[in-house]
Design a protein around this motif. Sequence first.
Motif, short mmCIF file in Angstrom:
data_model
loop_
_atom_site.label_atom_id
_atom_site.label_comp_id
_atom_site.label_asym_id
_atom_site.label_seq_id
_atom_site.Cartn_x
_atom_site.Cartn_y
_atom_site.Cartn_z
N THR A 1 30.45 23.23 -12.36
CA THR A 1 30.38 21.98 -12.20
C THR A 1 29.64 20.63 -12.07
OG1 THR A 1 30.90 20.44 -9.92
CG2 THR A 1 29.32 22.05 -9.61
N ASP A 2 29.87 19.99 -12.81
CA ASP A 2 28.23 19.04 -12.84
C ASP A 2 29.75 17.45 -12.09
OD1 ASP A 2 26.19 17.49 -13.74
OD2 ASP A 2 27.29 17.60 -15.99
N ILE A 3 28.59 16.05 -12.56
CA ILE A 3 29.32 14.68 -12.13
C ILE A 3 28.70 13.94 -13.67
CG2 ILE A 3 27.93 12.51 -11.02
CD1 ILE A 3 27.20 14.92 -8.59
N THR A 4 29.28 13.23 -14.16
CA THR A 4 29.24 12.38 -14.94
C THR A 4 29.36 10.71 -14.68
OG1 THR A 4 29.30 11.86 -16.85
CG2 THR A 4 31.28 11.77 -16.29
N TYR A 5 28.85 9.65 -15.25
CA TYR A 5 28.66 8.80 -15.29
C TYR A 5 30.45 8.20 -16.39
CZ TYR A 5 28.39 3.30 -16.95
OH TYR A 5 27.53 2.31 -17.27
N ILE A 6 31.20 6.94 -15.14
CA ILE A 6 32.68 6.83 -16.01
C ILE A 6 32.08 4.88 -16.37
CG2 ILE A 6 34.89 6.95 -15.71
CD1 ILE A 6 33.80 9.41 -17.18
N PRO A 7 32.03 4.67 -17.16
CA PRO A 7 31.91 3.10 -17.35
C PRO A 7 33.54 2.75 -16.80
CG PRO A 7 32.59 4.14 -19.57
CD PRO A 7 31.78 5.42 -18.67
N ARG A 8 33.63 1.29 -16.37
CA ARG A 8 34.86 0.80 -15.92
C ARG A 8 34.42 -0.09 -16.37
NH1 ARG A 8 34.73 1.31 -10.25
NH2 ARG A 8 34.51 -1.15 -10.81
N ARG A 9 35.37 -1.45 -17.23
CA ARG A 9 35.51 -3.24 -17.05
C ARG A 9 34.27 -3.71 -16.71
NH1 ARG A 9 40.72 -5.94 -17.51
NH2 ARG A 9 41.20 -3.36 -18.66
N ASN A 10 34.11 -3.78 -14.82
CA ASN A 10 33.65 -4.56 -14.05
C ASN A 10 32.94 -3.58 -13.14
OD1 ASN A 10 34.38 -6.97 -15.19
ND2 ASN A 10 36.06 -6.57 -13.84
N GLY A 11 32.12 -2.69 -13.81
CA GLY A 11 31.37 -1.37 -12.96
C GLY A 11 31.42 -0.07 -13.59
N TYR A 12 31.22 0.71 -12.85
CA TYR A 12 31.39 2.19 -13.01
C TYR A 12 31.39 3.22 -11.79
CZ TYR A 12 26.35 1.78 -11.07
OH TYR A 12 25.09 1.63 -10.91
N MET A 13 32.27 4.47 -11.79
CA MET A 13 32.18 4.80 -11.00
C MET A 13 31.27 6.53 -10.98
SD MET A 13 35.83 4.44 -9.29
CE MET A 13 35.60 5.03 -7.94
N TYR A 14 31.36 7.42 -10.92
CA TYR A 14 30.65 8.90 -10.88
C TYR A 14 32.46 9.57 -10.62
CZ TYR A 14 26.49 7.13 -10.75
OH TYR A 14 25.16 6.21 -10.95
N LEU A 15 32.19 10.61 -11.69
CA LEU A 15 33.45 11.77 -11.73
C LEU A 15 32.56 13.59 -11.78
CD1 LEU A 15 36.34 13.00 -12.23
CD2 LEU A 15 35.64 12.79 -14.79
N ALA A 16 33.44 14.41 -11.03
CA ALA A 16 32.37 15.17 -10.65
C ALA A 16 33.99 16.22 -11.08
CB ALA A 16 32.38 14.88 -8.97
N ALA A 17 33.33 17.74 -11.51
CA ALA A 17 35.29 18.38 -11.70
C ALA A 17 34.39 19.86 -11.43
CB ALA A 17 35.69 18.21 -13.80
N VAL A 18 35.38 20.52 -11.68
CA VAL A 18 35.21 22.26 -11.12
C VAL A 18 36.08 22.74 -12.96
CG1 VAL A 18 35.52 24.42 -9.74
CG2 VAL A 18 34.39 22.57 -8.89
N MET B 1 26.76 8.87 -5.94
CA MET B 1 26.40 10.26 -6.47
C MET B 1 25.66 11.30 -5.04
SD MET B 1 24.95 9.96 -9.75
CE MET B 1 23.00 11.62 -9.73
N ASP B 2 26.77 11.02 -3.99
CA ASP B 2 26.34 11.77 -2.94
C ASP B 2 26.84 12.92 -3.04
OD1 ASP B 2 29.16 11.24 -2.28
OD2 ASP B 2 28.70 9.37 -0.70
N SER B 3 27.12 13.37 -1.96
CA SER B 3 27.22 14.81 -1.90
C SER B 3 28.45 15.29 -1.15
CB SER B 3 26.21 15.83 -1.37
OG SER B 3 26.56 15.43 -0.26
N LEU B 4 29.39 14.54 -1.03
CA LEU B 4 30.32 14.30 -0.35
C LEU B 4 31.92 14.86 -1.17
CD1 LEU B 4 29.97 12.03 2.97
CD2 LEU B 4 29.68 14.91 2.66
N PHE B 5 31.45 13.84 -2.18
CA PHE B 5 32.59 14.13 -3.22
C PHE B 5 32.38 15.65 -4.16
CE2 PHE B 5 29.70 12.02 -6.39
CZ PHE B 5 30.53 12.77 -7.65
#
Length: 233
Positions: free
Chosen positions: A81-98, A115-119
């Motif tokens: 698994t890993d986390i990556t930064y995802i840009p949006r038009r007005n901000g950003y989010m983080y994506l985790a995948a397995v 970028m907490d551990s819960l998601f």
Amino acid sequence: MRLIDERYLLHPEYGYPRMTDWLREKENEVSYKRVARLMRTMGLQAITPGPHTSKPASGHKIYPYLLRNVEIERVNQVWSTDITYIPRRNGYMYLAAVIDWRSRYVLSWELSSTMDSLFCIDALECALRQGTPEIFNTDQGAQFTSSGFTGVLLDKEITISMDGRGRALDNVFIERLWWSVKYEKIYPQSYSDGHSLHQGLSSYFEYYNNERKHSALDKRTPVEVFKEGALST
């Protein structure tokens, strides 16, 4: 941050000094301090170990990397698994995948505004509903060294492996996934909010798992290889 993200995908060896120099060459007036702060926010570090690599949370146990020179021969041998930064038009989010290393199958994914551990734990628990790996590999980030995350793996007697500090290529399969997600789905479109981003990623991972054929899989899809391998074990 969008420019930094695109450049980092092409040159993961860039730390904040080289990234700053490159941004300045593109006529962006930025300081080293600002670029360092933005890269920390995005969770990016150069793949080469050095004085600016991120540090795991104090008190968290670090496990050794177990996969150097290991042949990946079967489904459910190694997940990561890993986390990556995802840009949006007005901000950003983080994506985790397995992902399963043998089949490249994306077992689960989750979005978060932090970028907490819960998601990350949510993504892990969702993936484990589809099977159990022999080894689970992560980086040394605080999300993955937390007792909440490692506890899920230990409870199921799954062996834990962690990348060497600053070595993104120890987790090469999911790094390739991020490249595909961003250049095939995120960058060509501009998502205005979390809802539209979630819909876009849902359609992409459905395509990636069920339709996108991989040359490394003899032109088969990840779902074909994963299900075939799961049935044979």
